[in-house]
Design an enzyme around this catalytic site. Structure first.
Site, mmCIF file in Angstrom:
data_model
loop_
_atom_site.group_PDB
_atom_site.id
_atom_site.type_symbol
_atom_site.label_atom_id
_atom_site.label_comp_id
_atom_site.label_asym_id
_atom_site.label_seq_id
_atom_site.Cartn_x
_atom_site.Cartn_y
_atom_site.Cartn_z
ATOM 1 N N GLY A 31 0.092 6.918 -1.025
ATOM 2 C CA GLY A 31 -1.199 6.338 -0.671
ATOM 3 C C GLY A 31 -1.119 5.400 0.508
ATOM 4 O O GLY A 31 -2.031 5.344 1.342
ATOM 5 N N ASP A 32 -0.021 4.671 0.612
ATOM 6 C CA ASP A 32 0.201 3.778 1.751
ATOM 7 C C ASP A 32 0.220 4.578 3.046
ATOM 8 O O ASP A 32 -0.416 4.211 4.038
ATOM 9 C CB ASP A 32 1.516 3.023 1.559
ATOM 10 C CG ASP A 32 1.880 2.137 2.742
ATOM 11 O OD1 ASP A 32 1.032 1.329 3.170
ATOM 12 O OD2 ASP A 32 3.015 2.271 3.241
#
Length: 145
Positions: A31-32
């Site tokens: 997700g980062d």
């Protein structure tokens, strides 16, 4: 020849994955990257500029306190499943300490990244785009064309 996401999956021999099978920190890991790619794309789309300026603008939007703020702007918009993905990430026990953020912001940012990872792995790209657009608009980061 395949196009879009299917071509990407085929070329890299990617198998189907279930987001729920991954740890919350694994969701935050992907997700980062997804969130940073979206922000880098936004910054580049504003026009050609020195890479250092692009980096500074991007860094201001991807640091932990900005991600925590982003989540707070979107909290009321989230479905129960999205809130659950966020909570899993927020409550994950990380063995690192943030250098330039409070522990509260760091945990909220990890939750936000887990949410982005969940949306990415479940291929909810339209929903991710909707949430990113709403959050960036509320932050004053979207410019009208």
């Amino acid at each position: 020849m395949e196009t879009g996401l299917n071509a990407f999956k085929e070329a890299l021999h990617l198998k189907h994955v279930e987001a729920g099978e991954y740890s919350p920190l694994a969701l935050a890991y992907i997700g980062d990257a997804v969130y940073e790619l979206a922000i880098r794309t936004l910054v580049m789309n504003r026009g050609n500029m020195q890479v250092n300026k692009m980096h500074k603008k991007t860094a201001n939007l991807v640091k932990a306190d900005a991600q925590a703020h982003f989540y707070l702007l979107l909290e009321e918009e989230l479905t129960d499943a999205e809130k659950a993905a966020y909570r899993r990430g927020r409550n994950a026990k990380s063995f690192t300490m943030p250098k330039h953020a409070t522990m509260k912001d760091y945990r909220m940012a990890t939750g936000f990244e887990a949410l982005m990872g969940y949306l990415y792995l479940t291929e909810q790209f339209d929903r991710m785009a909707e949430l990113l657009g709403k959050g960036l608009e509320q932050m004053g980061e979207l410019i009208s064309l």
